[in-house]
Scaffold this motif. Structure first.
Motif, PDB file in Angstrom:
ATOM      1  N   ALA A  65       6.462  -3.045   8.472  1.00 37.43           N
ATOM      2  CA  ALA A  65       6.432  -1.724   9.109  1.00 37.43           C
ATOM      3  C   ALA A  65       5.958  -0.635   8.161  1.00 37.43           C
ATOM      4  O   ALA A  65       5.144   0.227   8.537  1.00 37.43           O
ATOM      5  CB  ALA A  65       7.823  -1.379   9.656  1.00 37.43           C
ATOM      6  N   ASP A  66       6.458  -0.644   6.916  1.00 35.34           N
ATOM      7  CA  ASP A  66       6.076   0.408   5.978  1.00 35.34           C
ATOM      8  C   ASP A  66       4.594   0.337   5.628  1.00 35.34           C
ATOM      9  O   ASP A  66       3.913   1.359   5.554  1.00 35.34           O
ATOM     10  CB  ASP A  66       6.917   0.299   4.707  1.00 35.34           C
ATOM     11  N   ALA A  67       4.086  -0.884   5.389  1.00 41.56           N
ATOM     12  CA  ALA A  67       2.667  -1.035   5.057  1.00 41.56           C
ATOM     13  C   ALA A  67       1.794  -0.580   6.215  1.00 41.56           C
ATOM     14  O   ALA A  67       0.780   0.112   6.026  1.00 41.56           O
ATOM     15  CB  ALA A  67       2.363  -2.490   4.695  1.00 41.56           C
ATOM     16  N   SER A  89      -1.784   3.393   8.526  1.00 44.14           N
ATOM     17  CA  SER A  89      -2.104   4.126   9.753  1.00 44.14           C
ATOM     18  C   SER A  89      -2.195   5.627   9.487  1.00 44.14           C
ATOM     19  O   SER A  89      -3.145   6.289   9.921  1.00 44.14           O
ATOM     20  CB  SER A  89      -1.038   3.836  10.812  1.00 44.14           C
ATOM     21  N   VAL A  90      -1.218   6.158   8.766  1.00 40.44           N
ATOM     22  CA  VAL A  90      -1.230   7.598   8.457  1.00 40.44           C
ATOM     23  C   VAL A  90      -2.464   7.958   7.651  1.00 40.44           C
ATOM     24  O   VAL A  90      -3.133   8.979   7.911  1.00 40.44           O
ATOM     25  CB  VAL A  90       0.052   7.998   7.706  1.00 40.44           C
ATOM     26  N   TYR A  91      -2.807   7.118   6.675  1.00 39.40           N
ATOM     27  CA  TYR A  91      -3.975   7.411   5.839  1.00 39.40           C
ATOM     28  C   TYR A  91      -5.253   7.455   6.677  1.00 39.40           C
ATOM     29  O   TYR A  91      -6.056   8.402   6.566  1.00 39.40           O
ATOM     30  CB  TYR A  91      -4.096   6.351   4.739  1.00 39.40           C
ATOM     31  N   ASP A 143      -7.112  -1.355  -1.836  1.00 40.96           N
ATOM     32  CA  ASP A 143      -7.453   0.028  -2.148  1.00 40.96           C
ATOM     33  C   ASP A 143      -7.768   0.766  -0.840  1.00 40.96           C
ATOM     34  O   ASP A 143      -8.689   0.376  -0.108  1.00 40.96           O
ATOM     35  CB  ASP A 143      -8.664   0.055  -3.078  1.00 40.96           C
ATOM     36  N   PRO A 144      -7.032   1.818  -0.496  1.00 42.38           N
ATOM     37  CA  PRO A 144      -7.281   2.534   0.766  1.00 42.38           C
ATOM     38  C   PRO A 144      -8.711   3.056   0.876  1.00 42.38           C
ATOM     39  O   PRO A 144      -9.284   3.068   1.972  1.00 42.38           O
ATOM     40  CB  PRO A 144      -6.263   3.681   0.734  1.00 42.38           C
ATOM     41  N   GLU A 145      -9.300   3.503  -0.235  1.00 42.35           N
ATOM     42  CA  GLU A 145     -10.664   4.025  -0.173  1.00 42.35           C
ATOM     43  C   GLU A 145     -11.656   2.912   0.165  1.00 42.35           C
ATOM     44  O   GLU A 145     -12.645   3.147   0.872  1.00 42.35           O
ATOM     45  CB  GLU A 145     -11.025   4.693  -1.498  1.00 42.35           C
ATOM     46  N   ARG A 156     -14.102   2.891   3.430  1.00 43.79           N
ATOM     47  CA  ARG A 156     -15.564   2.668   3.426  1.00 43.79           C
ATOM     48  C   ARG A 156     -15.955   1.583   4.428  1.00 43.79           C
ATOM     49  O   ARG A 156     -16.963   1.703   5.135  1.00 43.79           O
ATOM     50  CB  ARG A 156     -16.029   2.295   2.021  1.00 43.79           C
ATOM     51  N   LEU A 157     -15.161   0.496   4.483  1.00 42.52           N
ATOM     52  CA  LEU A 157     -15.470  -0.568   5.433  1.00 42.52           C
ATOM     53  C   LEU A 157     -15.322  -0.097   6.875  1.00 42.52           C
ATOM     54  O   LEU A 157     -16.120  -0.461   7.749  1.00 42.52           O
ATOM     55  CB  LEU A 157     -14.541  -1.765   5.182  1.00 42.52           C
TER      56      LEU A 157
END
Length: 507
Positions: A395-397, A402-404, A491-493, A497-498
């Motif tokens: 859930a946390d991941a 999702s927020v990001y 990596d969120p970035e 990009r994807l």
């Protein structure tokens, strides 16, 4: 060698003749004149004991029993007893209760004596092999226990900082303090990620599942990049970090990520173990058809008796209890393994404690010039809104990702299991599906296969984000139909990009 010798206790001329015969046939033989001498020899190490039966009095037999009872679990000393003339060896004999006992009749037949001694020494040799294996197992277990204790320590430090940073943010700090805590937490998260990556690398390297993506590289550029990356850490510690490279190219055929990792690991070690005010120097040069990268420091050095094992997994030099310098001590294992995969070597030299260390990577010279890489293509549709389905049971991941993605402008739907994920894809027709592999009931592989069967994933991007990241796992995700495979923590970035590069929604 004591462990392979035959200890003989026999009276007078018989004992001397027996030893002479055994020596003529290539055996190491020690003739003892008294039982005390024989006992002392056995304590020092022996392959077998050959004893005349008439010397086995009650006291000697009792002493021998006590010696055998005190043997370590791996040991079962072979004993050869030469019976008296005319003795019936087929009758029950109390000597056989001593354990590994062979009875030989008189007069001795030389081929029988020779074969009996050979069999005893072979059996004893196998016992010594077992002893060495048990010792290696115990040493390895001890090193692993020490390693796990250090791992727990190294993880607790950044986790403590992250926990404290979160608590500070809960107190609604001013903008300056919030930014300070953000930078602190980013650094500590990078430390945790590095520790996990090192552990995964060691696991992959020891199993031989690392695949290199080699291309011609100029080592000079790698050295410059590594020094720039390590510059902040060196300045913070008050170290003088210098580099020296020739004017001509130093081209090797290497994986750029792995070569940067090798040089970075050596620089990290040098900075970590060099006290403030010290010097770290990186030198690259062509040497006899090869390229050498040397990292020399003025730090704590390595005791000479530990140099031979610094590359061994779980082996470290003694460190103080405060562990102030940190690190798991597996970086050198990774460096040596990666150098070997590139057809090169890695070595360590030190004059001893407080005398500094010089680490060297040697790689085959590839060419005199390196062709420039083509400029990367600009990502398509950058900045456009995308529909994304996240299938993640943590859930946390799922919430954090999702927020990001929502904060950077995308429409996100979260599903907590495989069946809910399939339903979400049908309802929302996303451009991108980000899917965990270890899902309950229906795993990520099956989710991808079912999307493929429905013809959906041919028109959208399917990204595996998972804790499994070796070659076999990546091959399984490709076979299932995933477009990309990212290892947690992703990596969120990179994910962003994807997502931005996705072309068409699932139809």
């Amino acid at each position: 060698m004591n462990e392979a010798r035959v200890v003989v206790w026999a009276p007078g001329r018989d004992g001397q003749l027996t030893c002479d015969v055994l020596r003529d046939r290539g055996f190491a033989c020690l003739l003892t004149r008294t039982w005390a001498e024989a006992m002392a020899a056995l304590q020092e190490g022996a392959g077998t004991l050959l004893i005349a039966g008439e010397l086995l009095t009650g006291d000697v037999t009792g002493s021998l029993e006590r010696l055998l009872e005190a043997q370590p679990p791996w040991s079962d000393l072979p004993i050869i007893v030469v019976g008296a003339d005319g003795e019936d060896l087929t009758a029950p004999n109390p000597l056989q209760g001593l354990g590994n006992v062979s009875l030989l009749p008189r007069p001795l037949v030389l081929p029988t004596l020779t074969s009996t001694v050979q069999a005893a020494l072979r059996a004893r040799g196998r016992q010594y092999q077992m002893r060495d294996l048990l010792q290696q197992r115990d040493e390895s277990a001890q090193r692993k226990d020490e390693f796990l204790a250090m791992l727990a320590h190294e993880l607790r430090n950044p986790l403590a900082s992250l926990r404290t940073g979160l608590q500070v943010l809960r107190l609604s700090p001013n903008e300056q303090m919030a930014e300070r805590m953000q930078h602190l937490m980013e650094r500590q998260l990078a430390n945790v990620t590095r520790l996990v990556d090192d552990l995964l690398d060691v696991s992959r390297l020891t199993r031989g599942v690392v695949t290199l993506k080699c291309r011609p590289l100029d080592v000079r550029e790698v050295v410059h990049q590594a020094c720039e990356a390590a510059g902040a850490a060196a300045r913070e510690k008050g170290l003088d970090l210098t580099r020296e490279v020739p004017e001509m190219p130093l081209v090797v055929l290497a994986d750029p990520v792995r070569l940067d990792q090798m040089v970075g690991n050596l620089l990290t070690n040098a900075i970590r173990f060099t006290p403030p005010g010290g010097h770290v120097h990186v030198h690259a040069a062509r040497v006899a058809g090869a390229v050498q990268i040397r990292v020399r420091d003025t730090g704590q050095g390595i005791p000479r008796d530990q140099l031979s094992r610094v590359f061994d997994l779980f082996a470290q030099s003694e460190r103080p209890l405060d562990r102030g310098q940190g690190g798991l001590g597996i970086g050198l294992t990774v460096v040596r393994s990666l150098a070997s995969l590139h057809g090169g070597t890695a070595s360590i030299a030190s004059e001893g404690e407080d005398q500094g260390t010089e680490a060297t990577i040697t790689l085959p010279l590839h060419a005199d010039v390196v062709a420039p890489l083509p400029a990367p293509e600009a990502p398509a549709h950058e900045g456009e809104r995308r529909r994304v389905v996240i299938i993640e049971d943590n859930a946390d991941a799922a919430e954090a990702l999702s927020v990001y993605l929502q904060r950077i402008g995308h429409d996100v739907t979260v599903a907590r299991d495989g069946f809910a994920g399939l339903d979400a894809v049908q309802r929302h027709r996303p451009h991108v599906v980000i899917c965990d592999i270890g899902l309950p009931e229906l795993d990520g592989y099956e989710v991808a296969r079912r999307l493929l069967a429905q013809g959906l994933q041919q028109r959208c991007v399917l990204i595996a984000v998972t804790g499994y990241g070796d070659v076999v796992d990546r091959a399984r995700t490709r076979a299932a139909g995933f477009s990309h495979h990212l290892t947690k923590p992703a990596d969120p970035e990179t994910l962003a990009r994807l997502v931005e590069q996705s072309d068409a929604a699932c139809a």
